[in-house]
Design a protein around this motif. Sequence first.
Motif, PDB file in Angstrom:
ATOM      1  N   ARG A 115      97.875  21.992  15.835  1.00 32.11           N
ATOM      2  CA  ARG A 115      99.044  21.784  16.339  1.00 32.11           C
ATOM      3  C   ARG A 115      99.809  20.506  15.732  1.00 32.11           C
ATOM      4  O   ARG A 115     101.221  20.560  15.579  1.00 32.11           O
ATOM      5  N   THR A 116      99.414  19.457  15.342  1.00 28.35           N
ATOM      6  CA  THR A 116      99.888  18.301  14.985  1.00 28.35           C
ATOM      7  C   THR A 116     100.273  18.399  13.454  1.00 28.35           C
ATOM      8  O   THR A 116     101.264  17.812  12.884  1.00 28.35           O
ATOM      9  N   PHE A 117      99.240  18.978  12.542  1.00 32.80           N
ATOM     10  CA  PHE A 117      99.343  18.877  11.121  1.00 32.80           C
ATOM     11  C   PHE A 117      99.633  20.301  10.616  1.00 32.80           C
ATOM     12  O   PHE A 117      99.894  20.281   9.376  1.00 32.80           O
ATOM     13  N   LEU A 170      93.306  19.053  24.060  1.00 34.80           N
ATOM     14  CA  LEU A 170      92.752  20.224  23.362  1.00 34.80           C
ATOM     15  C   LEU A 170      91.612  19.942  22.573  1.00 34.80           C
ATOM     16  O   LEU A 170      91.333  18.715  22.366  1.00 34.80           O
ATOM     17  N   SER A 171      91.021  20.851  21.873  1.00 38.72           N
ATOM     18  CA  SER A 171      90.054  20.620  21.110  1.00 38.72           C
ATOM     19  C   SER A 171      90.396  19.923  19.940  1.00 38.72           C
ATOM     20  O   SER A 171      91.635  19.879  19.671  1.00 38.72           O
ATOM     21  N   VAL A 172      89.411  19.435  19.279  1.00 40.61           N
ATOM     22  CA  VAL A 172      89.976  18.643  18.027  1.00 40.61           C
ATOM     23  C   VAL A 172      90.621  19.624  17.063  1.00 40.61           C
ATOM     24  O   VAL A 172      91.663  19.238  16.389  1.00 40.61           O
ATOM     25  N   GLY A 173      90.042  20.559  16.634  1.00 44.81           N
ATOM     26  CA  GLY A 173      90.608  21.874  15.702  1.00 44.81           C
ATOM     27  C   GLY A 173      92.235  22.167  16.282  1.00 44.81           C
ATOM     28  O   GLY A 173      92.804  22.357  15.571  1.00 44.81           O
ATOM     29  N   GLY A 224      97.619  28.385  15.872  1.00 41.26           N
ATOM     30  CA  GLY A 224      97.171  29.622  15.593  1.00 41.26           C
ATOM     31  C   GLY A 224      96.855  29.833  13.941  1.00 41.26           C
ATOM     32  O   GLY A 224      96.285  30.723  13.727  1.00 41.26           O
ATOM     33  N   THR A 225      97.197  28.779  13.221  1.00 45.24           N
ATOM     34  CA  THR A 225      96.935  28.880  11.738  1.00 45.24           C
ATOM     35  C   THR A 225      95.461  29.265  11.443  1.00 45.24           C
ATOM     36  O   THR A 225      95.059  29.963  10.756  1.00 45.24           O
ATOM     37  N   THR A 226      94.782  28.066  12.003  1.00 39.80           N
ATOM     38  CA  THR A 226      93.193  28.559  11.561  1.00 39.80           C
ATOM     39  C   THR A 226      92.592  29.953  12.234  1.00 39.80           C
ATOM     40  O   THR A 226      91.982  30.502  11.540  1.00 39.80           O
ATOM     41  N   GLN A 227      92.910  30.241  13.416  1.00 41.30           N
ATOM     42  CA  GLN A 227      92.370  31.149  14.186  1.00 41.30           C
ATOM     43  C   GLN A 227      92.842  32.734  13.120  1.00 41.30           C
ATOM     44  O   GLN A 227      91.940  33.531  12.741  1.00 41.30           O
ATOM     45  N   ALA A 228      94.039  32.586  12.731  1.00 40.28           N
ATOM     46  CA  ALA A 228      94.530  33.651  11.792  1.00 40.28           C
ATOM     47  C   ALA A 228      93.892  33.775  10.564  1.00 40.28           C
ATOM     48  O   ALA A 228      93.590  34.769  10.209  1.00 40.28           O
TER      49      ALA A 228
END
Length: 246
Positions: A60-62, A52-55, A66-70
């Motif tokens: 996904r891990t922390f 995955l990209s770092v972002g 989809g949180t950031t995109q939303a």
Amino acid sequence: MTMNATTRAKDVLNTALRPLNVQVVRGRSDDPAVRTFIPARSTIAAARRSGLSVGDYIDRTFAKPGTTQAAVEAMLRMADLHPPVERVCEIGPGSGRYLEKVAAALHPDVYEVYETAVDWLPHLGSFPNVVVQHADGRTLGETGSGSVDLVHAHKVFVYLEFWTTASYLNEMARVVRPGGTAAFDIVSEPCMDDATVSTWIQHGSIYRPVPRAWTIGYLERRGLTYVGSHSTFLGPGMSELLVFRR
Ligand SMILES: C[S@@+](CC[C@H](N)C(=O)[O-])C[C@H]1O[C@@H](n2cnc3c(N)ncnc32)[C@H](O)[C@@H]1O
């Protein structure tokens, strides 16, 4: 404190910090305005292994996928900015998970970052058009007044000391251009439901709530208009992303 007592105190503190993925490590800075963040090298390596990209790996891990995109979509909808823009400025971008998505949406000529975790700077500097500014932990000293289309910060003011957040609010109001947007999340009253507060009591919490009405009034007295908000994941509950326009 003896070394053992220091180590024990550090362990207790790091246990309390775990929900926000922040760690106390030796030797970065004694300045309380300058906080450390998850280590760059091991996080970038783990993201690479996951494909995955770092972002997206951090989401996904922390947090939640989809949180950031939303959050970025909600922020930009309220900002009413259209690409390409001249200048974006972000405080505490960390891994660049918001940077990646905001830059893809707005195509800024310049994307300024103020980040105190020096181990993340080479990674941030690898994104196109990024200018790494000197971060003193409280001001946007290298950014001109009225010069940016969007100034934003995510998961930063949720745990900084109040005076540091207030200092950054002054600076955000100063640097945003007429018609531009300032956006950031805080742990405000709507984020403090009884279940969340009960978890904080049981496990400890590093969050520093900031009053919502005070924040809106403070920025309105500095020439900004409150546009709206978006609830965003901040384990074990939520933070509130507030959006303002000049
Ligand atoms: C919890 S992390 C959030 C990182 C990123 N914005 C995100 O949401 O993934 C907080 C970030 O703020 C940075 N930071 C902490 N104190 C700061 C300060 N006083 N000025 C600028 N950045 C700071 C940390 O190094 C870290 O990158």
